[in-house]
Design a protein around this motif. Structure first.
Motif, short mmCIF file in Angstrom:
data_model
loop_
_atom_site.label_atom_id
_atom_site.label_comp_id
_atom_site.label_asym_id
_atom_site.label_seq_id
_atom_site.Cartn_x
_atom_site.Cartn_y
_atom_site.Cartn_z
N GLU A 79 41.40 41.40 43.67
CA GLU A 79 40.20 41.06 44.42
C GLU A 79 39.49 42.31 44.95
O GLU A 79 38.25 42.39 44.94
CB GLU A 79 40.55 40.12 45.57
CG GLU A 79 40.94 38.72 45.10
CD GLU A 79 40.94 37.71 46.23
OE1 GLU A 79 39.94 37.63 46.97
OE2 GLU A 79 41.95 36.99 46.36
N LEU A 80 40.27 43.30 45.40
CA LEU A 80 39.66 44.54 45.88
C LEU A 80 38.97 45.27 44.73
O LEU A 80 37.83 45.73 44.87
CB LEU A 80 40.73 45.44 46.50
CG LEU A 80 40.25 46.83 46.90
CD1 LEU A 80 39.20 46.75 48.01
CD2 LEU A 80 41.42 47.72 47.32
N ILE A 81 39.62 45.38 43.59
CA ILE A 81 39.05 46.08 42.44
C ILE A 81 37.77 45.39 41.98
O ILE A 81 36.78 46.05 41.66
CB ILE A 81 40.09 46.18 41.32
CG1 ILE A 81 41.22 47.13 41.73
CG2 ILE A 81 39.45 46.64 40.01
CD1 ILE A 81 42.39 47.16 40.77
N ALA A 82 37.78 44.06 41.97
CA ALA A 82 36.58 43.32 41.57
C ALA A 82 35.48 43.45 42.62
O ALA A 82 34.29 43.59 42.28
CB ALA A 82 36.93 41.85 41.35
N LEU A 83 35.84 43.39 43.89
CA LEU A 83 34.86 43.50 44.97
C LEU A 83 34.09 44.80 44.87
O LEU A 83 32.85 44.83 45.01
CB LEU A 83 35.58 43.43 46.32
CG LEU A 83 34.73 43.71 47.56
CD1 LEU A 83 33.77 42.55 47.83
CD2 LEU A 83 35.61 43.97 48.78
N LEU A 84 34.79 45.89 44.60
CA LEU A 84 34.15 47.20 44.50
C LEU A 84 33.64 47.50 43.09
O LEU A 84 33.06 48.55 42.86
CB LEU A 84 35.14 48.29 44.94
CG LEU A 84 35.67 48.18 46.38
CD1 LEU A 84 36.66 49.30 46.66
CD2 LEU A 84 34.53 48.19 47.38
N ASP A 85 33.86 46.56 42.18
CA ASP A 85 33.45 46.68 40.78
C ASP A 85 33.91 48.01 40.19
O ASP A 85 33.12 48.76 39.59
CB ASP A 85 31.93 46.53 40.65
CG ASP A 85 31.50 46.33 39.19
OD1 ASP A 85 32.34 45.84 38.38
OD2 ASP A 85 30.35 46.66 38.86
N LEU A 86 35.20 48.29 40.36
CA LEU A 86 35.75 49.56 39.90
C LEU A 86 36.01 49.51 38.40
O LEU A 86 36.49 48.51 37.87
CB LEU A 86 37.05 49.86 40.64
CG LEU A 86 36.95 49.96 42.17
CD1 LEU A 86 38.33 50.20 42.77
CD2 LEU A 86 35.97 51.06 42.58
N ARG A 87 35.72 50.62 37.73
CA ARG A 87 35.96 50.75 36.29
C ARG A 87 36.67 52.09 36.05
O ARG A 87 36.59 53.00 36.87
CB ARG A 87 34.64 50.73 35.52
CG ARG A 87 33.72 49.56 35.86
CD ARG A 87 34.10 48.31 35.14
NE ARG A 87 33.26 47.18 35.52
CZ ARG A 87 33.32 45.97 34.96
NH1 ARG A 87 34.18 45.76 33.97
NH2 ARG A 87 32.52 45.01 35.37
N ASP A 88 37.34 52.18 34.92
CA ASP A 88 38.03 53.42 34.56
C ASP A 88 38.99 53.83 35.67
O ASP A 88 39.09 55.01 36.05
CB ASP A 88 37.01 54.54 34.29
CG ASP A 88 37.64 55.76 33.63
OD1 ASP A 88 38.56 55.58 32.82
OD2 ASP A 88 37.22 56.88 33.95
#
Length: 272
Positions: A79-88
């Motif tokens: 959820e955190l990674i998706a919230l911040l829209d993190l890639r790579d």
């Protein structure tokens, strides 16, 4: 400090520093984002973005009664990674945090992840079972639980020197040892036991076998909490494309005692 609410209405705190390629740090059992103070400034100065989360029951996050199983904790990370829209993303997990990293990849895929690093990890599987004869008996898990229920501060204090392998010449001040013990005790007592049991019983072997992204495994040869022969070396065999580095004088707390070497290995890995 920013926060977000999970699918089951638990408020989790996180920190976000720097710019550039993101590195997400997943803390050890009973430790919070604060444990990474010897990694984050260096990596930010190297041009990386560092994101750190206090898992539920730890640090400044909420202390719910449920959700300490590895699936739920991996979902919190997702959820955190998706919230911040993190890639790579480079995922870095210490100790039991490695379980969350491996399970995240298994449950949520590798689309957002470029590489992973396991530091002093409890992976692949701690519990003694018929198909895991190298493991630790269930009774040992409950002995630890019983000891913490009697005197949790004493249990951590008794293991402080071994945590840093000071008998091998690793220099750690009494003040820093005291700080680390206070950080450990800051986790909710309920979460301390619930997450410990979840990590002990977690079989991470299927998760590890599915990993296709680059993997770095860093472990201390003198790790008393997660002996290398039970954890790091076995994890390396399950992920044959992984890079495995063992620090001869490293204990479980080598993110402090061997911070310069560990930071250099992380930067080399991320650049590679």
């Amino acid at each position: 400090m920013p926060t977000f609410d999970t699918r089951d209405h638990v408020r989790l705190a996180y920190e976000d520093y720097g710019t550039g390629s993101p590195i997400v740090f997943v803390a050890s059992w009973v430790l919070s984002a604060d444990m990474w103070e010897y990694q984050v400034p260096h990596l930010v100065e190297q041009g990386y973005r560092c994101i750190l989360m206090d898992r539920r029951g730890h640090g400044r996050s909420d202390r719910p009664a449920a959700g300490y199983d590895i699936d739920s904790l991996a979902d919190d990370l997702a959820e955190l990674i998706a919230l911040l829209d993190l890639r790579d993303v480079t995922l870095v997990g210490h100790s039991a945090g490695g379980n969350e990293v491996a399970r995240y990849l298994s449950r949520h895929g590798e689309d957002r992840v470029a590489r992973v690093a396991f530091i002093s990890s409890t992976l692949p599987y701690l519990e003694l079972t018929d198909d895991n004869p190298e493991g630790v008996p269930e009774a040992a898990c409950e002995v630890l639980v019983d000891a913490m229920r009697v005197d949790r501060p004493k249990w951590f204090a008794d293991r402080a020197q071994g945590f840093f392998a000071t008998h091998l010449g690793n220099t750690v001040s009494p003040a820093l040892i005291d700080l680390t013990m206070r950080q450990c005790l800051s986790a909710a007592p309920w979460a301390t036991i619930a997450f410990w049991r979840a990590a002990f019983h977690n079989d991470g072997r299927p998760d590890l076998r599915r990993i296709t992204v680059p993997v770095l495994i860093l472990h201390g040869a003198a790790d008393q909490s997660t002996p290398a022969e039970l954890t790091g070396r076995r994890t390396a065999k399950l992920v044959p494309h992984a890079v495995y580095k063992e620090y001869p004088t490293g204990g479980h707390g080598m993110y402090i005692t061997h911070a310069a070497q560990l930071n250099a290995d992380l930067v080399e890995f991320v650049k590679g």
